[in-house]
Write an enzyme that holds these catalytic residues in place. Structure first.
Site, mmCIF file in Angstrom:
data_model
loop_
_atom_site.group_PDB
_atom_site.id
_atom_site.type_symbol
_atom_site.label_atom_id
_atom_site.label_comp_id
_atom_site.label_asym_id
_atom_site.label_seq_id
_atom_site.Cartn_x
_atom_site.Cartn_y
_atom_site.Cartn_z
ATOM 1 N N LYS A 1 -4.447 -2.481 14.465
ATOM 2 C CA LYS A 1 -3.763 -1.488 15.280
ATOM 3 C C LYS A 1 -4.327 -1.486 16.707
ATOM 4 O O LYS A 1 -5.538 -1.617 16.905
ATOM 5 C CB LYS A 1 -3.899 -0.105 14.629
ATOM 6 N N SER B 1 -13.791 0.507 10.067
ATOM 7 C CA SER B 1 -12.953 0.655 8.880
ATOM 8 C C SER B 1 -13.532 -0.075 7.674
ATOM 9 O O SER B 1 -14.060 -1.193 7.785
ATOM 10 C CB SER B 1 -11.548 0.114 9.178
ATOM 11 N N ALA B 2 -13.374 0.550 6.513
ATOM 12 C CA ALA B 2 -13.775 -0.087 5.254
ATOM 13 C C ALA B 2 -12.927 -1.316 4.951
ATOM 14 O O ALA B 2 -13.308 -2.135 4.105
ATOM 15 C CB ALA B 2 -13.662 0.917 4.108
ATOM 16 N N ASP B 3 -11.793 -1.471 5.633
ATOM 17 C CA ASP B 3 -10.957 -2.663 5.431
ATOM 18 C C ASP B 3 -11.755 -3.936 5.705
ATOM 19 O O ASP B 3 -11.589 -4.948 5.003
ATOM 20 C CB ASP B 3 -9.737 -2.640 6.368
ATOM 21 N N ASP C 1 -17.883 4.081 13.862
ATOM 22 C CA ASP C 1 -16.652 4.152 13.067
ATOM 23 C C ASP C 1 -16.065 2.753 12.900
ATOM 24 O O ASP C 1 -15.451 2.197 13.812
ATOM 25 C CB ASP C 1 -15.644 5.079 13.759
ATOM 26 N N VAL D 1 -5.591 -0.035 3.025
ATOM 27 C CA VAL D 1 -5.664 -1.497 2.947
ATOM 28 C C VAL D 1 -6.780 -1.899 1.990
ATOM 29 O O VAL D 1 -6.578 -2.711 1.075
ATOM 30 C CB VAL D 1 -5.894 -2.103 4.342
ATOM 31 N N GLU E 1 0.823 -1.214 0.000
ATOM 32 C CA GLU E 1 0.000 0.000 0.000
ATOM 33 C C GLU E 1 0.855 1.260 0.000
ATOM 34 O O GLU E 1 2.062 1.210 0.259
ATOM 35 C CB GLU E 1 -0.915 0.016 1.224
#
Length: 304
Positions: free
Chosen positions: A159, A140-142, A138, A106, A25
Site C-alpha cells: 500500500k 506489518s506481520a505480513d 510499526d 494477509v 482473505e
C-alpha cells in the site's frame, strides 16, 4: 488436515481432483472497503477465479472454526460486520479457543492457506514497514509471515501509505523473492511504479509457475511475492496520491490512530479525499490480481 479447519465442499472436491485453488482473505472485505462494494467485489473476484479455471477459497474464522471457502451468506456477514476482529498469527489461538469470529489478514490467510495445502493467495496490497518506523517500530506481520510460510502472494505491491524501500529491504533480508509480473519496478498499489526495482521481471505465467515450483522443491522456506501492477486505466497519478496520503497521515497523527487501526483509517480517509476514485482503483487492482493468481494456480497444477 488441520483439526480446526472446515473445508467448503467445492474446495474439498477441487482438492481431491487436483484442481487449482486460490486463497482469498476476509480483512479486505471487513476492513478494507465499505459495504456493499466490499461484498460485490468479493463475489466478482470469486467469479473471475472460476472463469480462469481455478476454485476460490475465501478464508475467515466463524465461531472458532477456520473456514476454507465461504458460502454467499458468510461473505455477506463479513461484509456487514465492521466490528469483526482482524486475525494474524498471534490472534488464532485467542479467537479459536473462545469460538469467536475473525477476518484473516494477509498473514493470517497465508497461514490458513498453508494448513489447507493451497499454494497461491490473491490480495490487494501487502502490509509492510510504516513511515516513521524509527519511532513507532510499526512493521506489518505480513513480512514476518512471508519469511516462513510457503505461499505465493499475488499483490499490487504494498500500500502506498507505507515506506516501500524499507519494506523491500526487509523482504530481501528475509530471503523472499519479489518477482515483477510484466514490470521492472515494484508497484505502489494505486500507481504502477514506485521507483524501486523488483528482483526479476517475468512476462509469462508458465515461467512464474516454474520459479514458484522450483523454490518449494528445493525446500526453501517462505513465500514468493508476485508484484502485479494496477491496470493503467485505473492508476492514480503519483503526485496526486502522494499528496492525498500525506494529508491522510496527518489526520491519523492528529486523531491518535495507532496499530492495526491505521490502515483501515487511512484507506477510508483516502477514499473520501479522492471522492471514491481510490475505491474504484482498489477494486480494479484486486480483480486484476485475481486473474493472474488463478492463472498461476492453474499452471502450478501441471507440475502435480
Amino acid at each position: 488436515m488441520h483439526p480446526y479447519l472446515d473445508i467448503h465442499p467445492e474446495v474439498a472436491q477441487a482438492k481431491a481432483e487436483g484442481r487449482a485453488l486460490v486463497a482469498l482473505e476476509t480483512t479486505i472485505i471487513s476492513h478494507g472497503m465499505p459495504y456493499p462494494q466490499n461484498v460485490t467485489m468479493a463475489r466478482d473476484v470469486e467469479t473471475i477465479i472460476r472463469a480462469e479455471g481455478a476454485v476460490p477459497a475465501t478464508i475467515g474464522i466463524i465461531k472458532g472454526r477456520v473456514k476454507i471457502g465461504l458460502t454467499d451468506e458468510e461473505l455477506e456477514s463479513f461484509g456487514q460486520n465492521r466490528a469483526v476482529e482482524k486475525v494474524s498469527r498471534r490472534d488464532f489461538p485467542l479467537l479459536i479457543a473462545q469460538k469467536m469470529d475473525g477476518a484473516t489478514t494477509v498473514a493470517g490467510t497465508m497461514i490458513a492457506a498453508q494448513w489447507a495445502g493451497i499454494q497461491v493467495f490473491v490480495t490487494g496490497g501487502l502490509g509492510g514497514v510504516h513511515r516513521g518506523v524509527g519511532e513507532s517500530w510499526d512493521i506489518s506481520a505480513d513480512l514476518a509471515e512471508l519469511a516462513q510460510t510457503n505461499v505465493a502472494v499475488v499483490c499490487a505491491g504494498v500500500k502506498s501509505i507505507l515506506d516501500i524501500p524499507k519494506t523491500l529491504e526487509v523482504l530481501e533480508t528475509a530471503g523472499v523473492p519479489v518477482i515483477g509480473y510484466k514490470t521492472d519496478e515494484f508497484p505502489a498499489f494505486f500507481t504502477r511504479s514506485s521507483g524501486c526495482p523488483v528482483l526479476q521481471r517475468v512476462d509469462e505465467i508458465s515461467k512464474l509457475a516454474t520459479i514458484v515450483k522450483t523454490k518449494y522443491e528445493m525446500g526453501l522456506k517462505g513465500g514468493v511475492v508476485v508484484a502485479n501492477p494496477i491496470p493503467l486505466e485505473h492508476e492514480i497519478p503519483s503526485i496526486e496520491i502522494t499528496r492525498t496520503i500525506e494529508a491522510a497521515l496527518r489526520d491519523a497523527e492528529t486523531q491518535g490512530i495507532r496499530g492495526k487501526g491505521v490502515t483501515p483509517f487511512l484507506l477510508k480517509n483516502i477514499v473520501e479525499r479522492t471522492q471514491g476514485r481510490s475505491l474504484k482503483s482498489n477494486i480494479a487492482l484486486v480483480k486484476n490480481n485475481a486473474r493472474v493468481g488463478a492463472q498461476l494456480a492453474v499452471n502450478l497444477t501441471q507440475f502435480m
